[in-house]
Design an enzyme around this catalytic site. Structure first.
Site, mmCIF file in Angstrom:
data_model
loop_
_atom_site.group_PDB
_atom_site.id
_atom_site.type_symbol
_atom_site.label_atom_id
_atom_site.label_comp_id
_atom_site.label_asym_id
_atom_site.label_seq_id
_atom_site.Cartn_x
_atom_site.Cartn_y
_atom_site.Cartn_z
ATOM 1 N N CYS A 34 0.829 -1.198 0.000
ATOM 2 C CA CYS A 34 0.000 0.000 0.000
ATOM 3 C C CYS A 34 0.865 1.250 0.000
ATOM 4 O O CYS A 34 2.048 1.200 0.345
ATOM 5 C CB CYS A 34 -0.888 0.055 1.252
ATOM 6 S SG CYS A 34 -1.986 -1.367 1.452
ATOM 7 N N ASP A 443 20.453 36.791 -14.048
ATOM 8 C CA ASP A 443 19.167 37.054 -14.691
ATOM 9 C C ASP A 443 18.621 38.395 -14.207
ATOM 10 O O ASP A 443 18.619 38.695 -12.999
ATOM 11 C CB ASP A 443 18.185 35.935 -14.348
ATOM 12 C CG ASP A 443 16.816 36.170 -14.944
ATOM 13 O OD1 ASP A 443 16.637 35.872 -16.136
ATOM 14 O OD2 ASP A 443 15.932 36.670 -14.213
#
Length: 499
Positions: A34, A443
């Site tokens: 599970c 950037d």
């Protein structure tokens, strides 16, 4: 991977969905495995064995739980945060390399012997690369069996099985049902697979870990979209892909708890690869709670994270395409970059007949870009030379910018090319390699955001200021970008809240 008994048992007892995909629980008394969040009553600790992967549980004879469907949980976020051999191997397995090229192909791509790869993968995941690929095929088969009306022979082909017998045996072993039984027991809404001319159309659901902040994720993809290759229509991002057996079109729309995907394929065998690349594009296997918890501890970044938890890194479906587009976009606006890229696509892209209209081509491969005329590449000569140099290196196989690349050597190879600097390299690292700590310090948007926040925005001081955000600086960049008014931070239309 998490396999220590105390942590795993705590997660199982609390049904903590954050751990889904990190490990699975094998219950020896039932023979079932599970996910940690399974709604069933937690078994006694003495009856549990924890496995690092579904494949490992399957290899030990456990069958997938019919209630919690552990094979359908999001993938482990660990492979997104690492660049070692096992992580690179996992990304290649997810991209279908073992199914297409076998273990020898995996070995060639990674540059290690098959024995080394087998040993390290088995030691960490409890299963061999072949077993991991088999588990992936089983999950793809289950999705198609339960959610489509495809004939089972076509399901076997689409999931990557070499024979009907192998398909039947695997489905029985993993799900304790024959394929026909699995289909008849399905309670999922089944859709007719539509075939339009040469296209197969399949609807899918791509699960993710909550929360998911989708405005900058989809907003970035839409704002930088290349006309003909990408579009935004009816709250849905659509784009073309180049897959191993032909072109494809995908349509992705965020919903509550999953991304609704529609896939058009020329060959059903490309379905697992299409799913893998869409998940990679949207960073759906990330662990947002762990990332946000780390970034929230920073007094400067914390308020941004609290205001918009669950940001993802917009990635790519093709590392070479992204690298070429970043060079095209050097030192120009987003709109100008789109115009240049659209011109290149119109001249050299692979033409397609979009079954839903709107898209016209697949972005040209590196060889086509390397041979493009000066008229097609209407840009300064220095950038044109850089673009051709990168395209040639990519076409010749001298540089790897795929999700399975070695981050260190690939960065060095890129920097060695004339005209390619840190901005381009870190952009590739962030969006193609998936390096969660990539940080394009030069950037303009990052620098402006850091200055607004009162942080140093240049040189070593900026790098030092970003140190508290490690190893999640690529996610910090998403918060920095989103603090400004740029169009990449928002969708072009009013959209609903999800996640």
């Amino acid at each position: 991977m998490i396999t220590d008994q105390q942590t795993c048992m705590t997660a199982v007892r609390s049904r903590d969905a954050r751990f889904d995909g990190w490990f699975v629980t094998g219950v020896r008394t039932t023979g079932i495995y599970c996910r940690p969040s399974c709604p069933a009553t937690p078994p006694k600790a003495r009856n549990i064995t924890f496995y690092p992967s579904a494949a490992a549980a399957q290899a030990h004879g456990f069958r997938a739980c019919k209630r919690c469907r552990p094979d359908a949980s999001p993938g482990s976020p660990e492979w997104n945060a690492r660049a070692d051999l096992v992580a690179r191997a996992m990304r290649l397995i997810a991209d279908g390399v073992v199914d297409r090229e076998g273990i020898d192909g995996l070995s060639r791509r990674l540059g290690y012997s098959t024995r080394q790869i087998e040993r390290q993968v088995r030691a960490e995941l409890g299963a061999s690369p072949l077993a991991l690929a088999r588990a992936q095929r089983a999950q793809t088969a289950r999705v198609l069996i339960e959610t489509t009306t495809l004939p089972l022979t076509q399901v076997a082909h689409a999931a990557g099985f070499g024979s009907i017998r192998s398909f039947n045996d695997t489905v029985r072993a993993v799900f304790a049902m024959a394929p026909r039984q699995l289909r008849s027991h399905s309670r999922v809404a089944v859709e007719q697979v539509q075939t339009r001319s040469a296209w197969h159309h399949l609807p899918l659901r791509l699960p993710y870990r909550r929360p998911l902040r989708f405005d900058n994720l989809f907003g970035h993809l839409v704002a930088t979209a290349v006309p003909g290759v990408e579009e935004w229509r009816q709250d849905t991002y659509r784009r073309t892909l180049r897959l191993p057996h032909g072109p494809a079109v995908v349509a992705l729309r965020p919903e509550d708890g999953y991304v609704a995907a529609r896939v058009w394929l020329h060959d059903l065998a490309d379905l697992p690869v299409a799913i893998s690349r869409c998940r990679w594009l949207l960073d759906l296997d990330a662990d947002p709670q762990a990332i946000d918890a780390h970034l929230s501890a920073d007094p400067v970044l914390g308020p941004l994270v609290a205001a918009a938890p669950g940001r993802r890194v917009p990635r790519t479906v093709d590392g070479a395409e992204l690298a070429l587009r970043l060079v095209i976009g050097q030192q120009i606006s987003t709109r100008a970059a789109r115009t240049h890229a659209a011109r290149l696509v119109a001249a050299h892209g692979e033409r397609i007949d979009d079954p839903d209209g709107g898209l016209t081509a697949v972005f040209p491969d590196a060889a086509a870009v390397a041979g493009a005329s000066d008229g097609t590449l209407a840009m300064p000569q220095s950038r044109r030379l850089t673009l051709r140099g990168l395209a040639t290196a990519l076409a010749d196989g001298n540089i790897d910018v795929s999700a399975s690349a070695d981050w260190t050597s690939a960065r060095q190879d890129l920097l060695a090319l004339p005209g390619i600097g840190p901005w381009t390299v870190e952009g590739v690292a962030m969006r193609a390699f998936g390096d969660p700590d990539a940080f394009p310090a030069t950037d303009l948007g990052v620098r402006q955001a850091m200055a607004r926040l009162g942080l140093p925005d240049q040189g070593r001081a900026a790098q030092d200021a970003s140190s508290p955000w490690r190893p999640w600086r690529a996610y910090a960049v998403q918060h920095l970008w989103a603090s400004g008014p740029h169009e990449i931070n928002q969708l072009p239309e009013q959209a609903r809240s999800h996640g």
